[in-house]
Design a protein around this motif. Structure first.
Motif, PDB file in Angstrom:
ATOM      1  N   VAL A  36       0.858  -1.184   0.000  1.00 49.33           N
ATOM      2  CA  VAL A  36       0.000   0.000   0.000  1.00 49.33           C
ATOM      3  C   VAL A  36       0.894   1.235   0.000  1.00 49.33           C
ATOM      4  N   ARG A  37       0.647   2.110  -0.970  1.00 59.52           N
ATOM      5  CA  ARG A  37       1.390   3.379  -1.044  1.00 59.52           C
ATOM      6  C   ARG A  37       0.691   4.424  -0.167  1.00 59.52           C
ATOM      7  N   ASP A  38       1.450   5.422   0.234  1.00 56.78           N
ATOM      8  CA  ASP A  38       0.877   6.499   1.043  1.00 56.78           C
ATOM      9  C   ASP A  38       0.310   7.624   0.187  1.00 56.78           C
ATOM     10  N   LEU A  39       0.519   7.564  -1.126  1.00 58.13           N
ATOM     11  CA  LEU A  39       0.054   8.616  -2.021  1.00 58.13           C
ATOM     12  C   LEU A  39      -0.442   7.972  -3.317  1.00 58.13           C
ATOM     13  N   ASN A  40      -1.621   8.369  -3.769  1.00 61.13           N
ATOM     14  CA  ASN A  40      -2.156   7.868  -5.030  1.00 61.13           C
ATOM     15  C   ASN A  40      -2.942   8.985  -5.703  1.00 61.13           C
ATOM     16  N   GLU A  41      -2.591   9.240  -6.936  1.00 62.06           N
ATOM     17  CA  GLU A  41      -3.257  10.278  -7.728  1.00 62.06           C
ATOM     18  C   GLU A  41      -3.301  11.612  -6.983  1.00 62.06           C
TER      19      GLU A  41
END
Length: 158
Positions: A36-41
């Motif tokens: 899971v990334r901490d930033l998306n779009e």
């Protein structure tokens, strides 16, 4: 078991050791771990919740494993995909493949992940500072699958 859908985390070393132990002809192991990334779009991700259809999801993943084994005979495949609520840095998915040689291990691992991204029935909902939103499929995932000679709308083993 080559396919597992679970809420619990997994240990990469333990899973790879168990996969390798199944076949003394293994000369190569390739792995992919998605997190899971901490930033998306452009939005900060607080949590990601993954949903699935029990039974249907496992059958879909098993078809992906079968397609990889058909393309690369002698290859073993493990897919572990988590569901439930996750936070940044949590592991989401493990794809591990074994083969006698590295080329088949790398190729089959990448194939499985490309196929999984477009055809496994998982739904992702992110909670960001702007609220909750469903994560849409990406055009780049469809393009990745097409390079294997599979149509993103109806992927099948050759």
């Amino acid at each position: 078991m080559t396919v597992r859908v679970q809420t619990e985390d997994f240990d990469l070393s333990t899973e790879v050791a168990a996969l390798r132990a199944q076949n003394p002809k293994v000369g190569a192991v390739a792995c992919f771990v998605g997190t899971v990334r901490d930033l998306n779009e452009g939005a900060t991700v607080e949590t990601m919740e993954l949903e699935h259809y029990p039974g249907m999801t496992e059958k879909s993943l098993e078809r992906i494993v079968d397609a990889a084994r058909e393309r690369w005979p002698g290859t073993d495949v493990l897919i572990i995909h988590r569901v439930g609520k996750l936070v940044p840095l949590d592991q989401i998915v493990l794809v591990a493949t074994t083969s006698a040689h590295r080329g088949n291990a790398f190729a089959s691992c990448e194939f499985v992940m490309d196929y999984l991204k477009t055809h496994a029935p998982f739904w992702k909902k992110e909670k960001t500072e702007h609220g909750e939103r469903w994560v849409d499929a990406r055009v780049t995932d469809d393009a990745a699958l097409e390079r294997w000679g599979l149509d993103a709308g109806n992927a099948k083993a050759e």
